[in-house]
Scaffold this motif. Structure first.
Motif, PDB file in Angstrom:
ATOM      1  N   ASN A  16     -65.179 -65.689 -38.940  1.00  0.00           N
ATOM      2  CA  ASN A  16     -65.847 -65.894 -37.539  1.00  0.00           C
ATOM      3  C   ASN A  16     -66.989 -66.834 -37.163  1.00  0.00           C
ATOM      4  N   ALA A  17     -67.951 -66.841 -38.048  1.00  0.00           N
ATOM      5  CA  ALA A  17     -68.906 -67.595 -37.885  1.00  0.00           C
ATOM      6  C   ALA A  17     -68.733 -69.047 -37.810  1.00  0.00           C
ATOM      7  N   TYR A  18     -67.774 -69.450 -38.791  1.00  0.00           N
ATOM      8  CA  TYR A  18     -67.403 -70.693 -38.769  1.00  0.00           C
ATOM      9  C   TYR A  18     -66.534 -71.183 -37.522  1.00  0.00           C
ATOM     10  N   LEU A  19     -65.697 -70.221 -37.184  1.00  0.00           N
ATOM     11  CA  LEU A  19     -64.843 -70.354 -35.861  1.00  0.00           C
ATOM     12  C   LEU A  19     -65.682 -70.715 -34.611  1.00  0.00           C
ATOM     13  N   HIS A  20     -66.584 -69.956 -34.533  1.00  0.00           N
ATOM     14  CA  HIS A  20     -67.502 -70.136 -33.363  1.00  0.00           C
ATOM     15  C   HIS A  20     -68.448 -71.241 -33.420  1.00  0.00           C
ATOM     16  N   LEU A  21     -68.555 -72.075 -34.594  1.00  0.00           N
ATOM     17  CA  LEU A  21     -69.085 -73.385 -34.569  1.00  0.00           C
ATOM     18  C   LEU A  21     -68.303 -74.328 -33.406  1.00  0.00           C
ATOM     19  N   ASP A  22     -67.311 -74.133 -33.311  1.00  0.00           N
ATOM     20  CA  ASP A  22     -66.161 -74.817 -32.384  1.00  0.00           C
ATOM     21  C   ASP A  22     -66.064 -74.039 -31.261  1.00  0.00           C
ATOM     22  N   GLY A  23     -66.657 -74.326 -30.077  1.00  0.00           N
ATOM     23  CA  GLY A  23     -66.651 -73.413 -28.866  1.00  0.00           C
ATOM     24  C   GLY A  23     -65.560 -73.224 -28.454  1.00  0.00           C
ATOM     25  N   GLU A  24     -64.544 -73.855 -28.743  1.00  0.00           N
ATOM     26  CA  GLU A  24     -63.096 -73.716 -28.072  1.00  0.00           C
ATOM     27  C   GLU A  24     -62.096 -73.295 -29.052  1.00  0.00           C
ATOM     28  N   ALA A  25     -62.451 -72.837 -30.167  1.00  0.00           N
ATOM     29  CA  ALA A  25     -61.425 -72.227 -31.296  1.00  0.00           C
ATOM     30  C   ALA A  25     -60.502 -71.139 -30.539  1.00  0.00           C
ATOM     31  N   PHE A  26     -61.176 -70.197 -30.087  1.00  0.00           N
ATOM     32  CA  PHE A  26     -60.475 -69.281 -29.669  1.00  0.00           C
ATOM     33  C   PHE A  26     -59.848 -69.326 -28.508  1.00  0.00           C
ATOM     34  N   SER A  27     -60.121 -70.144 -27.648  1.00  0.00           N
ATOM     35  CA  SER A  27     -59.558 -70.328 -26.361  1.00  0.00           C
ATOM     36  C   SER A  27     -58.504 -71.342 -26.608  1.00  0.00           C
ATOM     37  N   ARG A  28     -58.400 -72.275 -27.461  1.00  0.00           N
ATOM     38  CA  ARG A  28     -57.411 -73.012 -27.861  1.00  0.00           C
ATOM     39  C   ARG A  28     -56.034 -71.959 -28.838  1.00  0.00           C
ATOM     40  N   SER A  29     -56.560 -70.914 -29.235  1.00  0.00           N
ATOM     41  CA  SER A  29     -55.521 -70.125 -29.809  1.00  0.00           C
ATOM     42  C   SER A  29     -54.930 -68.989 -28.968  1.00  0.00           C
ATOM     43  N   LYS A  30     -55.169 -69.013 -27.802  1.00  0.00           N
ATOM     44  CA  LYS A  30     -54.739 -67.964 -26.884  1.00  0.00           C
ATOM     45  C   LYS A  30     -53.111 -67.475 -27.162  1.00  0.00           C
TER      46      LYS A  30
END
Length: 82
Positions: A16-30
């Protein structure tokens, strides 16, 4: 084989720390939100389940239902995917 909860928690925190480095990782994985993805490492007979959320990924050592998707392979082949 089931991974120890403490190990899963450490991997989850790092992931999760790694994915949060990319501010759009979770919005792109909707399209994956609220989906269960099973990762099966067949050389070690290990299953890890991930629940993708809007702001994090939860890792589970077991899941009673049917996963929405399964990724299976040897440890070496799964590492090559990353």
């Amino acid at each position: 084989m089931e991974l120890p909860v403490a190990l899963l928690a450490g991997i989850e925190k790092a992931l999760n720390a790694y994915l949060h480095l990319d501010g759009e990782a979770f919005s792109r994985s909707k399209s994956l939100h609220d989906k269960i993805i099973q990762l099966h490492i067949n050389t070690l007979d290990i299953n890890v389940y991930s629940l993708v959320g809007a702001e994090d990924i939860q890792l589970l050592g077991e899941y009673a239902g049917t996963p929405d998707a399964t990724i299976s392979g040897s440890l070496a082949s799964l590492v090559k995917l990353s």
